[in-house]
Structure formats: structure tokens, C-alpha cells
Scaffold this motif. Structure first.
Motif, mmCIF file in Angstrom:
data_model
loop_
_atom_site.group_PDB
_atom_site.id
_atom_site.type_symbol
_atom_site.label_atom_id
_atom_site.label_comp_id
_atom_site.label_asym_id
_atom_site.label_seq_id
_atom_site.Cartn_x
_atom_site.Cartn_y
_atom_site.Cartn_z
ATOM 1 N N ALA A 196 -6.557 -0.162 -2.430
ATOM 2 C CA ALA A 196 -5.169 0.309 -2.874
ATOM 3 C C ALA A 196 -4.938 -0.036 -4.389
ATOM 4 N N GLU A 220 -8.813 4.332 2.409
ATOM 5 C CA GLU A 220 -9.018 3.056 2.837
ATOM 6 C C GLU A 220 -9.955 3.017 4.032
ATOM 7 N N LYS A 235 0.950 -1.276 0.079
ATOM 8 C CA LYS A 235 -0.102 0.161 -0.167
ATOM 9 C C LYS A 235 0.939 1.132 0.131
ATOM 10 N N ARG A 292 -11.054 -3.311 1.975
ATOM 11 C CA ARG A 292 -9.905 -2.523 2.774
ATOM 12 C C ARG A 292 -8.845 -2.554 1.681
ATOM 13 N N ASP A 293 -8.174 -3.859 1.575
ATOM 14 C CA ASP A 293 -6.996 -3.883 0.674
ATOM 15 C C ASP A 293 -7.342 -3.793 -0.652
#
Length: 300
Positions: free
Chosen positions: A276, A260, A233, A272-273
Motif C-alpha cells: 500500500a 495486495e 489502505k 501485504r501491508d
């Protein structure tokens, strides 16, 4: 509105951590045109250095600001030494090789640190002691901030300003900028290119270590693979702001952290991931040079 402001506070806090890690990526790229994929694992080592420093200084039994500063400094120095060793032992021998060789070396160093961490620290998560007792501070309107978040923000901003001062107002900073433009020209002017490159790795590693300790204040569970996703990230944040550009890395980190937290708060933690990499794709399609444009390619 209060929920949005609360998420914004949380996002800025996380963004400042991403910015610290991204600064290491962007400095190394500015000097060597190399993506140091082991940088996220240096962040992990910073958390573990902080853990053992806290035990050594007794900060876990007697939390106070003085011991906390000692923990932070020990972690930063320890990772600075690791950064120096990585550059001298792994990257310097392949500096004149192809970029592909340097990239494979970076991936190899990352895997070495991850698996070495599992062997050295064990695969089970460790609990980072609360070297600063948590307290919530109301900001009004239903918005609160913890003293740990304030510490993260203050330390992050102080380190960023310190880095900016070093790069713009010191002799070694001028040498870094010269090396980033041309190794050959810098060497002709009497600058030790090897020394500047090593200094850049040490500086970036110390910032990553600080990020590791600061994150452990809020999320006390640390383990040897904790640096993989934050490292990726932070790399995206560096690209987002303009890889090779220091202000761009800060902006990219803040954008990453806020995006995020907003995704988690208003959509789902599942994404959430993913956010990125969505941001990475968008920035590469819309503005490949990053938010700060062409300046990201031309200078540190």
C-alpha cells in the motif's frame, strides 16, 4: 493461469471493500478538504454493530438472506448516526480553524474510537457469526468463488452505483457538488452547507459500516483495532485514484486490492501491508494528482 485468475477474483473482492471505505475519505475531502482519519474506525464500529444486530435478530442461529440484510441495514444506520455525531461534535467546531487543527482533531477522534472500542467491547477478538452459510462455486479452470465473495461484490457494486446516482441525479447530490466547489457560493444559492456536510459524513459512514459487515462475512474475527490498517489502505486507494474523485476512489480501491492479493500470492504475505505504501510513494512521485489526474482536485 488458473492461479492468476483465482488471485484476480480474490483481489477484486478485496478491492471492492477498499473502494467502499475509500469513498468515505474522498467525499469528505471533496466537501471539506479534510482527511477524516477516524473513518477506518467507523468501519470497525460497523462490524461490531453487525455483530450485535446478528445476535438481536437471531441471524447467528438461523442464517438467512432476510436477516443478513437486516444486519447490514442496522449496522449502516448505526454508523450513520456515529458519523453525524463525529461531524457535529468534533469537526464542526474546528471547521474555520487551520487545517492542522482539523488534522489533529481527526487523529484524536480516531484514537478516541479505538480506545473507546477497547473499553466498550473488550480487547479480545470477537467471533462474527456466519449469517450466510459459505458455499464454494466453481467457475471452471480450477477457479472458484464463494457465495460470500459474490455477496461482497454485488452489495459493493450496488452501493457504489447508488452513491453515484445520489451524487449525479438528485437535488442533494447537486448540492454536494456545489458545496465541494465553493461553500460561500453554495450558501448564496440557498444551500444549507452545514446540512450537506453532515449528510456527506452520514453517507460515508454508512458505506464504511457496510464494508465492515462484508469483511466480517469472510474474516469473522473482529476487534477494536481492526480498522487501522484497512483505513490507511483505503486512504492510499483514495489518493491513488485521485482524492476527492468518486470514480477515482473505486479505481484506486480495486488497484489496491488486486496488488495486495498478487503480492501475497506471488511474493510473500510479509509484504501485504507494505505494498500500500509502495503504491502511495509511486503515485506521489509519478502522478501526484492520482490516476484520474486534475479532475480529482476539481470535483467530487
Amino acid at each position: 493461469m488458473s492461479e492468476f485468475l483465482q488471485q484476480l477474483v480474490n483481489g477484486i473482492t478485496w478491492g471492492s471493500v477498499y473502494a467502499l471505505i475509500a469513498l468515505g475519505y474522498t467525499m469528505v475531502y471533496g466537501i471539506l478538504r479534510l482527511i477524516n482519519f477516524a473513518h477506518g474506525d467507523v468501519y470497525m464500529l460497523g462490524a461490531f454493530f453487525g455483530l450485535y444486530a446478528a445476535q438481536l435478530l437471531g441471524a447467528s442461529q438461523n442464517p438467512d438472506p432476510v436477516r443478513a440484510v437486516g444486519v447490514l441495514l442496522i449496522a449502516m444506520v448505526g454508523c450513520g448516526v456515529i458519523g453525524f455525531a463525529i461531524e457535529r461534535l468534533a469537526y464542526k467546531p474546528v471547521r474555520r480553524s487551520s487545517r492542522l487543527a482539523a488534522l489533529i482533531t481527526a487523529i484524536g477522534v480516531s484514537l478516541l474510537l479505538e480506545n473507546g472500542g477497547i473499553l466498550l467491547f473488550g480487547p479480545d477478538p470477537k467471533f462474527f457469526p456466519q449469517i450466510i452459510r459459505a458455499q464454494n462455486i466453481p467457475l471452471g479452470g480450477g477457479v472458484t468463488i464463494s457465495n460470500q465473495q459474490i455477496i461482497i461484490l454485488v452489495v459493493s457494486v450496488a452501493l457504489m452505483l447508488g452513491l453515484r446516482f445520489i451524487v449525479m441525479n438528485t437535488r442533494v447530490g447537486k448540492a454536494m457538488r456545489a458545496v465541494s466547489h465553493s461553500h460561500a457560493a453554495a450558501a448564496l444559492m440557498g444551500i444549507s452547507v452545514d446540512r450537506i456536510i453532515s449528510f456527506t459524513f452520514v453517507l460515508g459512514s454508512m458505506l464504511a459500516a457496510a464494508a465492515g459487515v462484508l469483511v466480517a462475512l469472510q474474516n469473522p474475527k473482529i476487534e477494536p483495532l481492526m480498522g487501522i490498517m484497512p483505513g490507511l489502505k483505503a486512504f492510499v486507494a483514495a489518493v491513488l485514484g485521485g482524492i476527492g474523485n468518486i470514480p477515482g476512489a473505486v479505481i484506486g480501491g480495486l488497484v489496491m486490492g488486486i496488488a495486495e492479493v498478487m503480492v501475497v500470492g506471488y511474493l510473500s504475505p510479509t509484504y501485504r501491508d507494505a505494498i500500500a505504501f509502495v503504491l502511495l510513494i509511486v503515485i506521489l512521485l509519478v502522478r501526484p494528482a492520482g490516476i484520474l489526474g486534475k479532475a480529482a482536485v476539481e470535483k467530487v
